[in-house]
Design an enzyme around this catalytic site. Structure first.
Site: not given
Ligand code: GLU
Length: 468
Positions: A237-239, A241
């Site tokens: 997911s986004k966290r 990167g």
């Protein structure tokens, strides 16, 4: 029968790397079998679907070169067809109106939980024969006996007993169709032979198979691709990167490097790491897709990108570099052909952003000298070194790397200086910083006019410094 695969994203965000990998596998499978690849936009969730996301998906697919043969089809344009099929299912007794209220269903769920049973609809309205004019959802009458077998091309056979499945809602009370209904109608109408998708859909598959069977449709083959994890083992997911495909473009990746990375994520062919698109098409097979999840490794992607930057034709790299240079507001007409820049910079640039940032001085003036580099290389007498070089350079009838290099060597010798004490100040003078390609290449690319003007600027700068 022509092989037909599809990519069916819901336009509720950008194209992420997981979706892109599913699209790539589907695209490769169609190409390998001389078949067709279909793009279908599953936009029935009106609240969450946006045109911006649709465009982002197109942009991502275009940038990756995953061209479709049919579509894009939009589910919101096919509501009449879904209605027709829902009516058909009602007419043939495979669907029914259900008037159970939310409270009733909640109560049922609580009861089942208390009895340690799996929560599911109990079929209360099956035999009620409600008519179409009541406020009701429409449910599919799932078979109660027997089992569904999915011969999954990645996961192997998956057997689900029908008694585990309940009667799925195929139309909401406003009579709009639900996801499982629209998907099967489309897969059927579009002649999809291979449904390749993320394994988060595996629970839907037996239900979809049952509806297809009720419609007497030919069943597609299924291939459920395991998910992608971040380095900490959680779903990517986004966290972790960048996960958006277009972010990789912005960050200076080549589309072929990203495709190569994605194809290896969950698929392998011996120890081979680098595959051209043609090789991927030739070698890809669903049976070689891993059964378990794979972990995204940004370091490896960066390494691959560098390999692609170094080993692709300079013309190909230049085409993509041009985009980054324009993004930086650089007018390419003000400097050398980009192919020359690529050849000069590819060893030292892992991304096109690095390459672009290290090359802007070929096209436009730099504002100031890099402080450290100027301090280290512009000494009291450096103006004299630069002046001698400049005089000799000015006398050249052709601006030629070899001749320029020879002048640098001669100057060092005549002035009794180490080569670095000549070449390095020259480098700072023309590029503004202490790092550039070999000095003869730098000067050749920069050209006579810019080189001489910048040398004059550096001489002024050093003189002023000396006087202050
Ligand atoms: N629209 C679904 C999604 O984006 C995919 C449906 C499918 O591939 O069957 O997850």
């Amino acid at each position: 029968m022509t092989t037909k695969t599809r990519f069916a994203p819901s336009p509720t965000g950008y194209l992420h790397v997981g979706g892109a990998r599913t699209a790539l596998f589907s695209w490769l499978y169609a190409r390998k079998h001389g078949g067709k690849f279909i793009l279908r936009i599953e936009d029935t969730d009106i609240e969450r679907s946006t045109q911006e996301s649709v465009d982002a998906i197109f942009d991502g697919m275009n940038w990756l070169g995953l061209t479709h043969d049919e579509g894009p089809f939009y589910q919101t344009q096919r509501f009449d067809r879904y209605k027709e099929i829902i009516q058909q299912l009602l007419d043939q007794g495979d669907a029914y109106y259900c008037t159970c209220s939310r409270e009733q269903l909640d109560q049922l769920r609580e009861q089942q939980k208390a009895n340690k049973e799996k929560p599911r609809y109990n079929g209360k309205c099956r035999a009620a024969e409600h008519s179409s004019d009541v406020e009701a959802v429409i449910r599919f009458k799932n078979p109660v006996e027997g089992e569904v077998v999915i011969n999954d091309l990645v996961k192997g056979d998956i057997v689900v007993a029908n008694k585990e499945l309940d009667d799925l809602i195929i139309a909401r009370s406003d009579r709009t169709p639900t996801y499982n209904l629209t998907v099967i109608v489309d897969d059927m109408d579009m002649g999809i032979t291979h449904v390749i998708r993320g394994d988060d859909h595996i629970n839907n598959t037996p239900r979809q198979i049952n509806i297809l069977k009720a419609l007497g449709a030919e069943l597609p083959q299924y291939a459920h691709v395991p998910m992608i994890l971040g380095s900490d083992g959680a779903r990517l997911s986004k966290r972790h990167g960048a996960v958006s495909v277009m972010q990789y473009r912005d960050d200076g990746y080549l589309p072929d490097a990203l495709l190569n990375y994605l194809v290896r994520l969950g698929w392998s062919h011996g120890d081979q790491e680098i595959f051209s698109i043609d090789e991927m098409v030739e070698l890809f097979d669903l049976k070689d897709v891993n059964v378990s999840a794979s972990t995204f490794n940004s370091e490896k992607l960066l390494w691959l990108n560098h390999q692609y930057i170094m080993n692709s034709t300079p013309e190909h790299v230049a085409k993509h570099l041009a985009w980054h240079m324009k993004e930086k507001g650089i007018d390419l007409a003000n400097g050398p052909e980009l192919v020359g820049i690529v050849k000069a910079q590819r060893e030292r640039s892992k991304t096109l952003v690095e390459m672009a940032n290290a090359s802007d001085y070929f096209y436009q003036e730099f504002e100031t000298y890099d402080e450290k580099a100027a301090k280290k290389n512009f000494k009291q007498d450096t103006d004299l070194v630069l002046q001698r070089l400049m005089d000799k350079f000015s006398q050249l009838d052709t601006w030629n790397g070899e001749r320029l290099h020879q002048i640098v060597l001669d100057t060092a010798e005549i002035m009794g200086l180490k080569l670095g004490k000549v070449a390095q100040p020259l480098r700072v003078a023309v590029s503004g910083a202490g790092v550039s390609p070999a000095i003869d290449i730098t000067l050749s690319l920069l050209g006579r006019e810019k080189t001489l003007a910048r040398m004059a600027r550096a001489i002024e700068f050093i003189k002023e410094k000396n006087n202050s």
